[in-house]
Design a protein around this motif. Sequence first.
Motif, PDB file in Angstrom:
ATOM      1  N   GLN A   1       0.824  -1.196   0.000  1.00 31.30           N
ATOM      2  CA  GLN A   1       0.000   0.000   0.000  1.00 31.30           C
ATOM      3  C   GLN A   1       0.869   1.263   0.000  1.00 31.30           C
ATOM      4  O   GLN A   1       0.574   2.235  -0.709  1.00 31.30           O
ATOM      5  N   ALA A   2       1.955   1.239   0.797  1.00 27.72           N
ATOM      6  CA  ALA A   2       2.852   2.391   0.847  1.00 27.72           C
ATOM      7  C   ALA A   2       3.489   2.637  -0.527  1.00 27.72           C
ATOM      8  O   ALA A   2       3.582   3.787  -0.993  1.00 27.72           O
ATOM      9  N   ARG A   3       3.914   1.576  -1.175  1.00 29.66           N
ATOM     10  CA  ARG A   3       4.523   1.706  -2.506  1.00 29.66           C
ATOM     11  C   ARG A   3       3.532   2.285  -3.512  1.00 29.66           C
ATOM     12  O   ARG A   3       3.865   3.159  -4.306  1.00 29.66           O
ATOM     13  N   SER A   4       2.289   1.786  -3.465  1.00 33.75           N
ATOM     14  CA  SER A   4       1.269   2.251  -4.397  1.00 33.75           C
ATOM     15  C   SER A   4       0.972   3.739  -4.208  1.00 33.75           C
ATOM     16  O   SER A   4       0.855   4.491  -5.179  1.00 33.75           O
ATOM     17  N   ARG A   5       0.873   4.174  -2.975  1.00 33.74           N
ATOM     18  CA  ARG A   5       0.579   5.584  -2.682  1.00 33.74           C
ATOM     19  C   ARG A   5       1.696   6.493  -3.185  1.00 33.74           C
ATOM     20  O   ARG A   5       1.435   7.546  -3.770  1.00 33.74           O
ATOM     21  N   VAL A   6       2.931   6.090  -2.957  1.00 33.93           N
ATOM     22  CA  VAL A   6       4.069   6.917  -3.379  1.00 33.93           C
ATOM     23  C   VAL A   6       4.122   7.020  -4.900  1.00 33.93           C
ATOM     24  O   VAL A   6       4.344   8.100  -5.460  1.00 33.93           O
ATOM     25  N   MET A   7       3.905   5.903  -5.583  1.00 33.94           N
ATOM     26  CA  MET A   7       4.001   5.907  -7.043  1.00 33.94           C
ATOM     27  C   MET A   7       2.837   6.662  -7.685  1.00 33.94           C
ATOM     28  O   MET A   7       2.951   7.160  -8.809  1.00 33.94           O
ATOM     29  N   GLN A   8       1.723   6.764  -6.990  1.00 35.36           N
ATOM     30  CA  GLN A   8       0.585   7.517  -7.502  1.00 35.36           C
ATOM     31  C   GLN A   8       0.756   9.014  -7.303  1.00 35.36           C
ATOM     32  O   GLN A   8       0.320   9.808  -8.138  1.00 35.36           O
ATOM     33  N   ARG A   9       1.399   9.405  -6.206  1.00 37.46           N
ATOM     34  CA  ARG A   9       1.474  10.820  -5.846  1.00 37.46           C
ATOM     35  C   ARG A   9       2.767  11.505  -6.284  1.00 37.46           C
ATOM     36  O   ARG A   9       2.831  12.740  -6.290  1.00 37.46           O
ATOM     37  N   HIS A  10       3.777  10.742  -6.607  1.00 32.62           N
ATOM     38  CA  HIS A  10       5.071  11.340  -6.942  1.00 32.62           C
ATOM     39  C   HIS A  10       5.599  10.746  -8.240  1.00 32.62           C
ATOM     40  O   HIS A  10       5.111   9.710  -8.712  1.00 32.62           O
ATOM     41  N   ARG A  11       6.603  11.385  -8.813  1.00 30.73           N
ATOM     42  CA  ARG A  11       7.194  10.910 -10.071  1.00 30.73           C
ATOM     43  C   ARG A  11       8.186   9.778  -9.794  1.00 30.73           C
ATOM     44  O   ARG A  11       9.345   9.823 -10.178  1.00 30.73           O
ATOM     45  N   VAL A  12       7.689   8.769  -9.100  1.00 34.36           N
ATOM     46  CA  VAL A  12       8.508   7.635  -8.679  1.00 34.36           C
ATOM     47  C   VAL A  12       8.269   6.462  -9.621  1.00 34.36           C
ATOM     48  O   VAL A  12       7.136   6.025  -9.804  1.00 34.36           O
ATOM     49  N   LEU A  13       9.334   5.975 -10.213  1.00 31.85           N
ATOM     50  CA  LEU A  13       9.255   4.843 -11.132  1.00 31.85           C
ATOM     51  C   LEU A  13       9.121   3.533 -10.365  1.00 31.85           C
ATOM     52  O   LEU A  13       8.372   2.633 -10.761  1.00 31.85           O
ATOM     53  N   ASN A  14       9.840   3.425  -9.246  1.00 39.31           N
ATOM     54  CA  ASN A  14       9.773   2.203  -8.433  1.00 39.31           C
ATOM     55  C   ASN A  14      10.184   2.535  -7.004  1.00 39.31           C
ATOM     56  O   ASN A  14      11.055   3.380  -6.771  1.00 39.31           O
ATOM     57  N   LEU A  15       9.540   1.883  -6.052  1.00 36.51           N
ATOM     58  CA  LEU A  15       9.877   2.022  -4.636  1.00 36.51           C
ATOM     59  C   LEU A  15      10.161   0.642  -4.058  1.00 36.51           C
ATOM     60  O   LEU A  15       9.291  -0.231  -4.086  1.00 36.51           O
ATOM     61  N   MET A  16      11.359   0.454  -3.562  1.00 37.57           N
ATOM     62  CA  MET A  16      11.731  -0.789  -2.895  1.00 37.57           C
ATOM     63  C   MET A  16      11.684  -0.548  -1.389  1.00 37.57           C
ATOM     64  O   MET A  16      12.398   0.321  -0.871  1.00 37.57           O
ATOM     65  N   THR A  17      10.817  -1.301  -0.698  1.00 40.30           N
ATOM     66  CA  THR A  17      10.656  -1.109   0.738  1.00 40.30           C
ATOM     67  C   THR A  17      11.287  -2.263   1.522  1.00 40.30           C
ATOM     68  O   THR A  17      11.229  -3.419   1.098  1.00 40.30           O
ATOM     69  N   HIS A  18      11.883  -1.909   2.643  1.00 35.75           N
ATOM     70  CA  HIS A  18      12.393  -2.899   3.591  1.00 35.75           C
ATOM     71  C   HIS A  18      11.578  -2.738   4.875  1.00 35.75           C
ATOM     72  O   HIS A  18      11.528  -1.657   5.453  1.00 35.75           O
ATOM     73  N   VAL A  19      10.918  -3.810   5.293  1.00 29.91           N
ATOM     74  CA  VAL A  19      10.029  -3.742   6.454  1.00 29.91           C
ATOM     75  C   VAL A  19      10.802  -4.060   7.725  1.00 29.91           C
ATOM     76  O   VAL A  19      11.399  -5.138   7.849  1.00 29.91           O
ATOM     77  N   ASP A  20      10.791  -3.119   8.677  1.00 32.58           N
ATOM     78  CA  ASP A  20      11.435  -3.302   9.978  1.00 32.58           C
ATOM     79  C   ASP A  20      10.373  -3.441  11.069  1.00 32.58           C
ATOM     80  O   ASP A  20       9.315  -2.789  10.998  1.00 32.58           O
ATOM     81  N   PRO A  21      10.634  -4.265  12.110  1.00 30.30           N
ATOM     82  CA  PRO A  21       9.657  -4.418  13.201  1.00 30.30           C
ATOM     83  C   PRO A  21       9.645  -3.188  14.108  1.00 30.30           C
ATOM     84  O   PRO A  21      10.684  -2.581  14.377  1.00 30.30           O
TER      85      PRO A  21
END
Length: 318
Positions: free
Chosen positions: A282-302
């Motif tokens: 969901q975080a990746r989708s929001r960023v790519m919709q709102r910004h000129r971001v081609l790809n977002l790679m996320t690392h999930v931390d506890p």
Amino acid sequence: MEYTNLLDDPEEPEYSPTERAAAASRSTWVSVAVNLLLTSTQIVAGVLTRSQGLIADGIHSLSDLVADFVVLLANHQSRKDADADHPYGHHRFETAASLVLGALLLAVGLGMLWSAFLKLEQPDAVQKVHVAALWVAGGALVAKELLFRYMLTVAKRVKSSMLVANAWHARSDAASSLVVGVGIVGNLAGYPILDPIAAAIVGFMVAKMGWEFGWDALHDLMDRAIDDEEIAAIRKTLEETSGVQGVHDIRTRKMGDMIVVDAHIEVDASLSVEAGHDIAVQARSRVMQRHRVLNLMTHVDPWRRPDLDHAAVATTQA
């Protein structure tokens, strides 16, 4: 460079690659028509009126014309879809085109400087120009300034650094026409040496602009990060995503006019792996919709609530 800040307004609407390509093609063809007319008019008029400054300005317009075709080629190539050899697409073709534009400007500027210095070594051989040269220089100044404003408006609207570079190329030609006009006025006033001096100033302006464009494009090809303001906007979008408790270690690099982002997001440690993954998606989708971001790679931390951490420590000590 300052002109890149024109692209960094996170509140501006985003455009699809197709819309950006269409805008780039349309504005560049307008530039082709204007530069074709100016090149032929300035060079012919410069020869007939014996104005080296006007000839230099015509050569500058010719370099604009060549630059326009470089932009058209880059615009076509950058629209290609991703493939096995280019998994992120061909967006950096635009950056490479900006580098070529910079090199072209630098070479043209140095050539104009050399030609002007050869004239300055023999000041007695400098001829008086005809008054018609002044009218041609004035017309070129108006045409180039109008072209610059049109192209910059399009570039800012679709957020294209390549179009910004080409627009400022037009502005540099407008400035050179102004300098040439001043040199012609001085020549007509009885100071013939001012015409080649104007040509030398134009050459320096062109070379300086070329160096700045080339240097800026080279840094983008070396994975330079975007500015802090745009990073802050991306961070805010991530932090406002439901389930994200914190964000850190955001890294960015430009991919043409798009951005590739790596980020660490913190989610509740008590959630399942699947739930954490859904939050990241969901975080990746929001960023790519709102910004000129081609790809977002996320690392999930506890992430654990501070009060629970203290309770756990107290239990362990007991």
